[in-house]
Design a protein around this motif. Structure first.
Motif, PDB file in Angstrom:
ATOM      1  N   GLU A  34       0.823  -1.216   0.000  1.00  0.00           N
ATOM      2  CA  GLU A  34       0.000   0.000   0.000  1.00  0.00           C
ATOM      3  C   GLU A  34       0.858   1.268   0.000  1.00  0.00           C
ATOM      4  N   VAL A  36      -0.018   4.742   1.675  1.00  0.00           N
ATOM      5  CA  VAL A  36      -1.035   5.393   2.506  1.00  0.00           C
ATOM      6  C   VAL A  36      -0.604   6.818   2.828  1.00  0.00           C
ATOM      7  N   THR A 197       6.241  -0.733   0.753  1.00  0.00           N
ATOM      8  CA  THR A 197       5.017  -0.237   1.387  1.00  0.00           C
ATOM      9  C   THR A 197       5.325   1.125   2.003  1.00  0.00           C
ATOM     10  N   SER A 213      -2.690   4.985  -2.690  1.00  0.00           N
ATOM     11  CA  SER A 213      -3.825   4.094  -2.894  1.00  0.00           C
ATOM     12  C   SER A 213      -4.890   4.353  -1.838  1.00  0.00           C
ATOM     13  N   ARG A 214      -4.519   5.132  -0.819  1.00  0.00           N
ATOM     14  CA  ARG A 214      -5.413   5.258   0.320  1.00  0.00           C
ATOM     15  C   ARG A 214      -5.078   6.520   1.101  1.00  0.00           C
ATOM     16  N   ASP A 228     -10.085   5.689  -0.701  1.00  0.00           N
ATOM     17  CA  ASP A 228      -9.126   5.972  -1.780  1.00  0.00           C
ATOM     18  C   ASP A 228      -9.145   7.480  -2.048  1.00  0.00           C
TER      19      ASP A 228
END
Ligand SMILES: Nc1ncnc2c1ncn2[C@@H]1O[C@H](COP(=O)(O)OP(=O)(O)OP(=O)(O)O)[C@@H](O)[C@H]1O
Ligand SMILES: [Mg+2]
Length: 285
Positions: A34, A36, A197, A213-214, A228
């Motif tokens: 991810e 983030v 990550t 992505s988030r 998202d």
């Protein structure tokens, strides 16, 4: 590649001397791969949340800690900052404060050297991380002569040399000019594409959100939105808590509502290019 790397369960934290908790019941799970982005008004608890990931909380900052944080299944309470450093690398806003040696190569070698690795392995890791961050040319440079942006990249290389599973950055562009900030954020995008990550607290949302992505929006010690980037930045919540939305997302939403086909366009540059090439069509046209 969907392994869970980090799990917060109902985490409350009050710094020693404070009465008000800085984290109020945070639950969160972050998976491998991810990217983030954590954002929210000043004082909402972003840095506090990040400090829980590498064990600075509860091992370094005193206070009252409740709930649990697990990194790759290991409870941070039962681990040490030293052990956790091999799983979670934390980069701070101020590049100068995290550099240790005078020469870039020695700075990057410091962490793996401390792990007690043989010299050959240490040098291999130095080569690898300098290459990964794109600063091989600076190998023999004096750290204090570098620009802020270069220093921040060396700081990232030094952390990658420990081969952590997750790279956590606390406002890494806070002290950089816009051009160096863009270069640093592009680097984070590349690292993520090659499998790292990334969790980053950041205010430069239009630069960083195209890679993420988030988005986690925090307010007053809580996560108030976890979505998202498109959902997060077309929602009213950022406005309500005083976070400026990157202009692209509301703009794209307006175009879509007016019947234009904008699916798959995820940056303002792509939007401009599609307009110039007259690629944007009305739905049904
Ligand atoms: N070391 C500390 N000791 C005591 N209180 C602290 C400490 N660090 C943060 N706080 C308090 O905890 C709350 C959350 O702070 P934190 O630094 O996590 O917010 P932040 O979202 O990172 O803010 P900023 O955007 O300004 O970096 C604030 O009320 C702050 O005053
Ligand atoms: Mg902070």
């Amino acid at each position: 590649m969907m392994d869970e790397l980090v799990r917060f369960e109902n985490v409350w934290f009050t710094y020693l001397g404070n009465t008000e908790p800085s984290l109020k019941g945070v639950s969160l799970s972050i998976n491998s791969g991810e990217f983030v982005v954590i954002t929210g008004p000043s004082g909402c608890g972003k840095s506090t949340l990040l400090r829980c990931m590498n064990g600075l909380i509860p091992h370094f900052h005193g206070g009252e800690f409740r709930g649990s944080v697990r990194v790759k299944g290991v409870d941070t309470k039962l681990s040490s900052v030293h052990q956790l450093a091999q799983m979670v690398g934390l980069v701070f806003p101020d590049p100068e404060s995290q550099l240790i040696a005078l020469e870039v190569e020695d700075d990057v070698a410091f962490g793996p050297g401390n792990l007690g690795l043989p010299k050959r392995d240490v040098l291999e890791r130095v080569d690898w991380s300098l290459r990964k961050v794109g600063v091989e040319k600076l190998r023999h440079a004096q750290v204090f002569k570098l620009s802020g942006g270069e220093q921040q990249k060396v700081a990232i290389a030094s952390i990658l040399a420990l081969k952590p599973s997750i790279l956590v950055l606390d406002e890494p562009t806070a002290n950089l000019d816009p051009l160096s900030a863009k270069s640093l954020i592009d680097l984070l995008g590349e690292l993520n594409r090659s499998g790292t990550t990334i969790v980053v607290a950041e205010h430069r949302l239009s630069m960083v959100s195209k890679y993420s992505s988030r988005v986690l929006l925090m307010d007053n010690g809580k996560i108030v939105l976890d979505a998202d980037p498109y959902v997060a930045f077309t929602s009213q919540i950022p406005i309500d808590i005083g976070v400026e939305r990157p202009e692209f997302y509301p703009l794209r939403e307006r175009l879509r509502r007016n019947g234009l086909k904008v699916d798959g366009i995820s940056t303002i540059e792509e939007l401009l290019s599609a307009v110039q090439k007259k690629e944007i069509k009305c739905v049904g046209a």
